[in-house]
Scaffold this motif. Sequence first.
Motif, mmCIF file in Angstrom:
data_model
loop_
_atom_site.group_PDB
_atom_site.id
_atom_site.type_symbol
_atom_site.label_atom_id
_atom_site.label_comp_id
_atom_site.label_asym_id
_atom_site.label_seq_id
_atom_site.Cartn_x
_atom_site.Cartn_y
_atom_site.Cartn_z
ATOM 1 N N GLU A 112 59.118 33.917 40.858
ATOM 2 C CA GLU A 112 57.852 33.974 41.596
ATOM 3 C C GLU A 112 57.334 32.571 41.903
ATOM 4 O OE1 GLU A 112 54.969 36.690 39.956
ATOM 5 O OE2 GLU A 112 56.458 38.269 39.727
ATOM 6 N N ARG A 135 53.494 39.768 49.044
ATOM 7 C CA ARG A 135 52.383 40.716 49.122
ATOM 8 C C ARG A 135 51.299 40.394 48.098
ATOM 9 N NH1 ARG A 135 55.489 46.414 50.241
ATOM 10 N NH2 ARG A 135 55.320 46.329 52.501
ATOM 11 N N SER A 136 51.698 39.974 46.902
ATOM 12 C CA SER A 136 50.697 39.635 45.880
ATOM 13 C C SER A 136 49.880 38.414 46.314
ATOM 14 C CB SER A 136 51.353 39.386 44.517
ATOM 15 O OG SER A 136 52.025 38.156 44.483
ATOM 16 N N ALA A 191 47.477 39.632 48.902
ATOM 17 C CA ALA A 191 46.420 40.407 48.252
ATOM 18 C C ALA A 191 45.398 39.482 47.599
ATOM 19 C CB ALA A 191 47.025 41.346 47.208
#
Length: 150
Positions: free
Chosen positions: A85, A29-30, A33
């Motif tokens: 990440e 999602r990041s 975004a």
Amino acid sequence: MSETLKERLSAEMKRCMKAKEKERLAVVRSLQAAIKQVEIDSQKTLEDEAEVLAILDKAMKQRKDSHQQYIDADRPDLAEQEAFEMSVIQDFMPQPLSEDEINALIDQAMADTGASSMQEMGKVMGLLKPQMQGRADMGEVSKLIKAKLS
């Protein structure tokens, strides 16, 4: 035709939601975004894979910097999160170039531009950046070009 990076991110988001993988979902999602933010800022939809790849490459660099800072600050918990990440982002990056492939591309670019001095390094970098975006560390590529031109 293979699916685009944006489509792969969207499909991965749906898969993570169904599988209830909250940590991976947050990273995906990041990334989405970040892409959406660039689209809003530039007021255009990113269709070019190189533009989307540049955003993922920037996100990867940010994670690497944070990871190193957390290690230096003796915060293994946060460093581990950054490492996770980075692994998720790496799943969407293209296969990295080998050292031989990088050198071959540099030699080809130097021949194409006729570069023979440091003043012409910008031409070589300009030609290589789209080909190597996300597949090689451009800082290391820059060092190799400098070594060949000096």
